[in-house]
Design an enzyme around this catalytic site. Structure first.
Site, PDB file in Angstrom:
ATOM      1  N   SER A   1       0.854  -1.197   0.000  1.00  0.00           N
ATOM      2  CA  SER A   1       0.000   0.000   0.000  1.00  0.00           C
ATOM      3  C   SER A   1       0.883   1.238   0.000  1.00  0.00           C
ATOM      4  CB  SER A   1      -0.868   0.020   1.254  1.00  0.00           C
ATOM      5  OG  SER A   1      -0.046   0.260   2.387  1.00  0.00           O
ATOM      6  N   ASP A   2       0.318   2.371  -0.398  1.00  0.00           N
ATOM      7  CA  ASP A   2       1.002   3.627  -0.121  1.00  0.00           C
ATOM      8  C   ASP A   2       0.877   3.871   1.390  1.00  0.00           C
ATOM      9  OD1 ASP A   2       2.355   6.007  -0.249  1.00  0.00           O
ATOM     10  OD2 ASP A   2       1.205   6.824  -1.917  1.00  0.00           O
ATOM     11  N   TRP A   3       1.674   4.796   1.902  1.00  0.00           N
ATOM     12  CA  TRP A   3       1.826   4.950   3.347  1.00  0.00           C
ATOM     13  C   TRP A   3       0.544   5.452   4.020  1.00  0.00           C
ATOM     14  CZ3 TRP A   3       5.338   2.479   1.270  1.00  0.00           C
ATOM     15  CH2 TRP A   3       6.538   2.148   1.863  1.00  0.00           C
ATOM     16  N   GLY A   4      -0.127   4.537   4.694  1.00  0.00           N
ATOM     17  CA  GLY A   4      -1.356   4.917   5.401  1.00  0.00           C
ATOM     18  C   GLY A   4      -2.582   4.942   4.507  1.00  0.00           C
TER      19      GLY A   4
END
Ligand code: BGC
Length: 705
Positions: free
Chosen positions: A229-232
């Site tokens: 995933s992208d961060w968060g």
């Protein structure tokens, strides 16, 4: 032991640990973005950003500088996959030598919105160019045993509200334009990882979208790496795992507990956990840390500095050169205007930032490059920048990550300009802009448009220098297009150097003096005016919400992105896709097109000018209007010639797979190559077509995605 660990040997808790990053707090390498968890003695694999170089932070004790290469839009301007592959390899080596196993790059979203804050991190408005350059980049990185991570998958073409915005896009457009670079990179370069994006796609977060991450990416394209995933990103880790988002980044203990609980409560089948855990395990086993590689902390920064120069040299785009204003004599006297000579932008801001060992701004580059810089004038700019930015600013340039508004350019009076015109051969005016992650540029003065003081500066310099028959050259040090039409007639030459990396100044000097003959071409259109831009103009593109605070962004122009739009609606751009001048001239001859199971295109490019140079030859195809509405033409192949001396010829041979002529029919769920007459258009830009030829397909071809 970790060596032969298998998923079957792991407990549920251990398997889930593999699916969740080790959070921000455990970062061992200063500035790295995250890492995997140490399950059963497996090494923690560190991840660092790109895509202009490895982003780790200089540390006062152990300095970890990394080469600042030119930003990706400039790499794409080279149209030279071999060169980009070499840059990828160098970045991969730096990652490996600093203990990084996963390079979070390249960014391959499309330049749909010319002012997207991260366009400098992305390659092009055209999916073929973006895909081919990305594939070369990924091959380079992975050739040294480090993972590349093409991102942000998918439809993340603007930064405003990026973590919540819902991108609405029809399937044809998605497949032909926005997914295409990812499809090319997956099929041609086999990346070990893909990063899903922050946004929603047609109502669902991409990191929770099974159709995207499993059906399209794995089942259709054969992707065999991990999706992170992208961060968060996203709002539901359980849905992420189900969809095929194997690794949740940056991760937290809460997410680990939540997933374990979900399995125990039968909200998440353990099969999904096993599936992703097996992938992450295989992934970790490929990395240098697992293989026992001992980071040297000493990559070959000297060689990589040379490569950063070479890549920037090939990515410079000469936009205008009236009456051969350039090149200048090597010892010409030059009056340098604009604060950008001092605070030159080498790269963009946010996670794509870099911390190089050295950085040459435009002023120093010109001084060292043999040109006789008017030191009195430049010292005025140096002092002005120091006064406004603080004494430490020049030093901070190496580390600076924050955005600074452009300074007012009312620095010298008209009388002073007259004096500098009298004693110099040429004026060079630097116009600088920057942008970064988390925000988009704006169609306002000081961003897309010149500020009043910038415009005044260009006017006054033009008036005074032209009165004495001296030339005026503008250097554009920008992350993405700015408006040029309202002022370009005031100047003789314009060179676009984008954000050129640590060798910025040397490259500018060498272009001015002809040691570099520009050979870059635009990977993205320069529109005449903001009102011409399709992504900005229609309110219906932002249903129910204003463009500056959208909940939804609808890609309402469909496949008509970039030149596909300007061509279809007969709108003249300022500088079209594929445009770029040279100090020499090229002719195109002897086009031959043959067709069997593919289309073979061959032609000659001849240097008919005075200087050695390279040309980017482009092949567009105009398809018949069949079952679907088609763009006027689409880029289907390209080739940069070798360095040609005056009189020399390069014979170019290119092959286009017939399937690449297909459009996607949403209703039928099929790719379709229409029968009928096709035109092959070979030229120096999308609007400078030099040779054409036709071929006919007698039967329609269709195939499943
Ligand atoms: C960015 C990614 C980046 C990640 C880790 C995110 O905010 O969108 O491109 O790789 O942070 O730094």
């Amino acid at each position: 032991m970790s060596r032969d660990i298998r998923v079957e040997d792991l407990s549920l808790e251990e398997k889930v640990q593999l699916l969740v990053g080790a959070s921000w707090h455990l970062r061992r390498i200063h500035g790295a973005a995250g890492e995997t968890r140490p399950v059963r003695g497996l090494p923690m694999v560190a991840m660092a950003d790109g895509p202009s170089g490895i982003r780790i932070e200089p540390n006062p004790i152990r300095r970890w500088p990394a080469t600042a290469f030119p930003v990706p839009v400039m790499l794409a301007s080279t149209w030279n996959p071999e060169l980009v592959e070499a840059v990828g390899r160098a970045m991969g080596e730096e990652a490996r030598d600093y203990g990084i196993g996963v390079f979070l790059a390249p960014g391959i979203n499309i330049h749909r919105h010319p002012l997207c804050g991260r366009n400098f991190e992305y390659f092009s408005e055209d999916p073929l160019l973006a895909g081919k350059i990305a594939a070369a980049y990924v091959k380079g990185v992975q050739s040294v045993g480090v993972a590349a991570t093409p991102k942000h998958f998918a439809a993340n073409e603007q930064e405003t509200n990026r973590t919540t915005v819902d991108t609405i896009v029809d399937e044809r457009t998605l497949r032909e334009i926005y997914l295409k670079p990812f499809e090319i990179v997956v099929k041609e370069a086999k990346p070990w990882a893909i990063m899903s994006s922050y946004n929603k796609l047609n109502g669902k977060y991409t990191s929770q979208n099974e159709w995207l991450l499993t059906k399209v990416l794995r089942e259709e394209w054969g992707f065999d790496g991990i999706v992170m995933s992208d961060w968060g990103a996203g709002d539901n880790p359980i849905e992420q795992v189900k969809a095929g988002n194997d690794l949740i980044m940056p991760g937290s203990d809460e997410i680990v507990s939540r997933l374990i609980e979900a399995v125990k409560r039968s909200e998440l089948s353990e099969d999904y956990v096993n599936r992703s855990a097996a992938r992450v395990l295989e992934f970790i086993k490929r990395t240098p840390a697992y293989k026992g590689y001992k980071p040297t902390n000493a990559p070959n920064l000297k060689e990589h500095g040379k490569l950063a120069y070479e890549a920037a040299a090939e990515g410079v785009v000469l936009l205008k050169n009236n009456n051969e204003a350039l090149p200048l004599n090597t010892n010409a006297k030059v009056a340098l205007f604009g604060t950008g000579q001092v605070e030159t932008n080498r790269g963009g801001l946010g996670s794509g930032h870099t911390h190089p060992r050295y950085f040459i701004n435009i002023l120093d580059g010109l001084r060292n490059g043999g040109l006789r810089v008017d030191e009195e004038l430049s010292s005025i700019y140096v002092n002005y920048v120091k006064e406004n930015r603080g004494e430490d600013y020049l030093c901070a340039l190496y580390y600076e990550e924050a955005y600074s508004e452009p300074l007012p350019q009312d620095v010298v009076s008209e009388e002073q300009v007259r004096k500098y015109a009298e004693r110099n051969d040429a004026a060079v005016v630097v116009i600088s802009r920057n942008s970064g992650e988390g925000w988009d540029r704006r169609a306002i003065k000081g961003d897309y448009y010149l500020t009043d003081s910038e415009r005044r500066l260009i006017e006054v310099v033009s008036k005074q220098f032209h009165a004495l028959g001296r030339r005026v050259i503008v250097v554009l040090n920008v992350p993405s297009p700015i408006e040029v039409v309202s002022w370009r007639d005031l100047v003789d030459a314009i060179i676009l150097v984008w954000l050129p990396g640590q060798e910025a100044g040397r490259v500018v000097a060498d272009v001015l003096t002809g040691r570099i003959n520009p050979s870059g071409k635009l990977p993205t259109t320069f529109p005449r005016d903001w009102s011409d831009v399709p992504a900005a103009k229609a309110v219906e593109c932002y249903p129910g919400t204003p463009p500056d605070n959208p909940k939804v962004v609808k890609y309402c122009e469909g496949v008509y992105v970039g030149y596909r739009y300007y061509d279809k609606y007969g709108i003249e751009p300022a500088y079209e896709f594929g445009f770029g001048l040279s100090y020499t001239r090229f002719e195109y001859r002897n086009l031959k097109v043959t067709i069997d199971d593919s289309v073979k295109v061959s032609f000659d490019v001849i240097n008919v000018g005075k200087y050695p140079g390279k040309e980017v030859a482009q092949v567009y195809v105009k398809a018949p209007q069949g079952s679907l509405d088609k763009p006027v033409q689409e880029l289907k192949a390209f080739k940069k010639t070798r360095l040609l001396n005056p009189g020399e010829v390069d014979h170019i041979e290119l092959t286009i797979n017939i399937k690449e002529l297909a459009s996607f029919n949403d209703a039928k769920g099929l790719w379709i190559v229409d029968k009928g007459e096709y035109e092959v258009r070979v030229g120096a830009s999308s609007r400078d077509i030099r040779l054409t030829s036709k071929f006919t397909l007698n039967n329609e071809i269709s195939f499943k995605p």
